[in-house]
Design a protein around this motif. Structure first.
Motif, mmCIF file in Angstrom:
data_model
loop_
_atom_site.group_PDB
_atom_site.id
_atom_site.type_symbol
_atom_site.label_atom_id
_atom_site.label_comp_id
_atom_site.label_asym_id
_atom_site.label_seq_id
_atom_site.Cartn_x
_atom_site.Cartn_y
_atom_site.Cartn_z
ATOM 1 N N ILE A 84 0.777 -1.109 0.005
ATOM 2 C CA ILE A 84 -0.044 0.147 -0.167
ATOM 3 C C ILE A 84 0.748 1.379 -0.044
ATOM 4 O O ILE A 84 0.912 2.115 1.009
ATOM 5 C CB ILE A 84 -0.928 -0.033 1.149
ATOM 6 C CG1 ILE A 84 -0.334 -0.271 2.494
ATOM 7 C CG2 ILE A 84 -2.232 -1.086 1.016
ATOM 8 C CD1 ILE A 84 -1.135 0.002 3.625
ATOM 9 N N PRO A 85 1.734 1.670 -1.155
ATOM 10 C CA PRO A 85 2.328 2.887 -1.004
ATOM 11 C C PRO A 85 1.443 3.878 -1.157
ATOM 12 O O PRO A 85 0.585 4.026 -1.462
ATOM 13 C CB PRO A 85 3.182 2.775 -2.787
ATOM 14 C CG PRO A 85 2.154 1.900 -3.084
ATOM 15 C CD PRO A 85 1.537 0.819 -2.357
ATOM 16 N N LYS A 86 2.092 4.907 -0.221
ATOM 17 C CA LYS A 86 1.394 6.396 0.031
ATOM 18 C C LYS A 86 1.900 7.225 -0.912
ATOM 19 O O LYS A 86 3.157 7.414 -1.393
ATOM 20 C CB LYS A 86 1.769 6.448 1.299
ATOM 21 C CG LYS A 86 1.215 7.982 1.695
ATOM 22 C CD LYS A 86 2.250 9.108 1.799
ATOM 23 C CE LYS A 86 1.597 10.502 1.985
ATOM 24 N NZ LYS A 86 2.522 11.768 1.889
ATOM 25 N N SER A 87 0.856 8.037 -1.577
ATOM 26 C CA SER A 87 1.382 9.226 -2.259
ATOM 27 C C SER A 87 0.073 9.948 -2.451
ATOM 28 O O SER A 87 -1.066 9.344 -2.515
ATOM 29 C CB SER A 87 1.853 8.879 -3.738
ATOM 30 O OG SER A 87 2.106 9.985 -4.366
ATOM 31 N N VAL A 88 0.242 11.222 -2.614
ATOM 32 C CA VAL A 88 -0.786 12.077 -3.030
ATOM 33 C C VAL A 88 -0.615 12.799 -4.493
ATOM 34 O O VAL A 88 -1.352 13.468 -4.949
ATOM 35 C CB VAL A 88 -1.217 13.427 -2.319
ATOM 36 C CG1 VAL A 88 -1.457 12.746 -0.526
ATOM 37 C CG2 VAL A 88 0.173 14.166 -1.859
ATOM 38 N N ASN A 89 0.293 12.189 -5.251
ATOM 39 C CA ASN A 89 0.567 12.802 -6.298
ATOM 40 C C ASN A 89 0.210 12.034 -7.122
ATOM 41 O O ASN A 89 0.476 10.643 -7.416
ATOM 42 C CB ASN A 89 2.275 12.993 -6.412
ATOM 43 C CG ASN A 89 2.720 13.501 -7.810
ATOM 44 O OD1 ASN A 89 2.731 12.629 -8.953
ATOM 45 N ND2 ASN A 89 3.128 14.799 -7.798
ATOM 46 N N ARG A 90 -0.706 12.368 -8.261
ATOM 47 C CA ARG A 90 -1.302 11.415 -9.319
ATOM 48 C C ARG A 90 -0.283 10.643 -10.234
ATOM 49 O O ARG A 90 -0.257 9.625 -10.412
ATOM 50 C CB ARG A 90 -2.381 12.386 -10.292
ATOM 51 C CG ARG A 90 -3.178 11.454 -11.174
ATOM 52 C CD ARG A 90 -3.956 12.293 -12.312
ATOM 53 N NE ARG A 90 -4.614 11.302 -13.154
ATOM 54 C CZ ARG A 90 -5.801 10.790 -12.751
ATOM 55 N NH1 ARG A 90 -6.350 11.170 -11.813
ATOM 56 N NH2 ARG A 90 -6.448 10.217 -13.796
ATOM 57 N N GLU A 91 1.095 11.482 -10.553
ATOM 58 C CA GLU A 91 1.720 10.711 -11.378
ATOM 59 C C GLU A 91 2.332 9.414 -10.615
ATOM 60 O O GLU A 91 2.786 8.606 -11.258
ATOM 61 C CB GLU A 91 2.833 11.590 -11.997
ATOM 62 C CG GLU A 91 2.134 12.640 -12.900
ATOM 63 C CD GLU A 91 3.274 13.764 -13.602
ATOM 64 O OE1 GLU A 91 4.428 13.452 -13.041
ATOM 65 O OE2 GLU A 91 3.026 14.364 -14.369
ATOM 66 N N ARG A 92 2.877 9.813 -9.384
ATOM 67 C CA ARG A 92 3.477 8.825 -8.810
ATOM 68 C C ARG A 92 2.409 7.579 -8.375
ATOM 69 O O ARG A 92 2.710 6.559 -8.395
ATOM 70 C CB ARG A 92 3.925 9.403 -7.294
ATOM 71 C CG ARG A 92 5.120 10.153 -7.343
ATOM 72 C CD ARG A 92 6.003 10.367 -6.155
ATOM 73 N NE ARG A 92 7.042 11.557 -6.485
ATOM 74 C CZ ARG A 92 6.546 12.721 -5.863
ATOM 75 N NH1 ARG A 92 5.342 12.841 -5.387
ATOM 76 N NH2 ARG A 92 7.328 13.830 -6.012
ATOM 77 N N ILE A 93 1.048 8.001 -7.936
ATOM 78 C CA ILE A 93 0.262 7.038 -7.720
ATOM 79 C C ILE A 93 0.047 6.133 -9.017
ATOM 80 O O ILE A 93 -0.143 4.857 -8.986
ATOM 81 C CB ILE A 93 -1.151 7.584 -7.375
ATOM 82 C CG1 ILE A 93 -1.231 8.336 -5.980
ATOM 83 C CG2 ILE A 93 -2.345 6.526 -7.404
ATOM 84 C CD1 ILE A 93 -2.556 9.316 -5.676
#
Length: 283
Positions: free
Chosen positions: A237-246
């Motif tokens: 479950i990697p965390k990100s709020v950046n759409r590109e990284r998601i």
């Protein structure tokens, strides 16, 4: 050798069958430190648009309302999503856990939770907390129950005192903390391990071994690590709020690491944590 189960993880929608028959996505979005309101709601909506179906939050993250907002605005049917939240340490105990669950459910705006976890094994409390989770499960308010940050001896306490086997143990897991004994124990008891901080909070991005392997597959270091998780049968479950990284974190289903490269990553283990040892928590 990779198991047939591991090799079957080919698509972002693929799920693992938990020990109670409920199916959980192999990949999810973590939202630790994502700000409540628009930031976390946008991250959740982006993830769902990109094909994610699992969202992992917790009461202590203080963003359950924003997660619920993102789910509501996504337009996806509730039954297609898998939502996890966790009871915080200060709320542990039987009655207080039941109350904390209702508060989380209301903030999320959901009729039920898919997976409810004990966040940390608070000494003297986690047995009573587990009894509360069993009550929530038997009442049908949650589809599955599990634990987080439990060592083998904590799991044995639950297995000996409880009547329901946890479906998941969510722990710190990455190439420098491979937790082999714990992973083997969980597999032997049909408990699926789940990785938090799978990317070690970015501390592995410059590692030469991982960069060498990433270049070989034309992937990023983060994609290689997340693929390593899946091929060990570990939910991630990697965390990100950046759409590109998601999006990048979700692009891990079109390649497989060779046995040799899996072993190279396995050999990186140093039993090194970025978070606290569950045997020594004071929060």
């Amino acid at each position: 050798m990779k198991s047939r189960e591991d090799l079957s993880v080919k698509h972002i929608a693929d799920r693992v069958k938990l020990n109670n028959g409920v199916e959980m996505p192999w990949l999810g979005l973590g939202v630790w430190k994502a700000e409540d309101g628009q930031e976390v709601a946008s991250a959740v909506k982006s993830a769902i648009e990109l094909g994610y179906r699992s969202i992992d939050t917790a009461a202590v993250y203080k963003n359950e309302a924003g997660v619920g907002q993102g789910i509501a605005e996504s337009g996806i049917a509730r039954e297609e999503l898998f939502v996890t939240t966790k009871v915080w340490n200060s709320d542990q105990g039987y009655e207080s856990t039941l109350q904390a669950f209702e508060e989380s459910r209301n903030k999320l705006g959901l009729d039920y939770i898919d997976l409810y976890l004990i966040h940390w094994p608070v000494k003297g409390k986690y047995i009573d907390t587990w009894r509360a989770l069993e009550k929530l499960y038997s009442d049908g308010r949650v589809r599955a129950i599990g634990v987080s940050n439990f060592h083998i001896h904590h799991l044995n306490d639950i297995l000996e005192s409880g009547s329901v086997v946890p479906v998941v143990n969510q722990v710190e897991y990455h190439p420098l903390l491979a937790q082999r004994e714990l992973l083997a124990f969980c597999k032997s008891h049909q408990i699926v391990m789940e990785a938090w901080s799978p990317l070690m909070q970015g501390k592995l991005f410059e590692d030469p071994t991982l960069n060498d392997i990433a270049a070989k597959y034309g992937k990023s270091v983060s994609q290689v690590i997340l693929r390593w998780d899946l091929q060990h049968g570990v939910i991630t479950i990697p965390k990100s709020v950046n759409r590109e990284r998601i999006a990048q974190n979700g692009d891990i289903f079109d390649f497989e690491l060779s046995v040799e490269d899996m072993q190279r990553i396995d050999a990186m283990n140093k039993d090194q944590r970025v978070g606290p040892d569950p045997d020594h928590i004071n929060f």
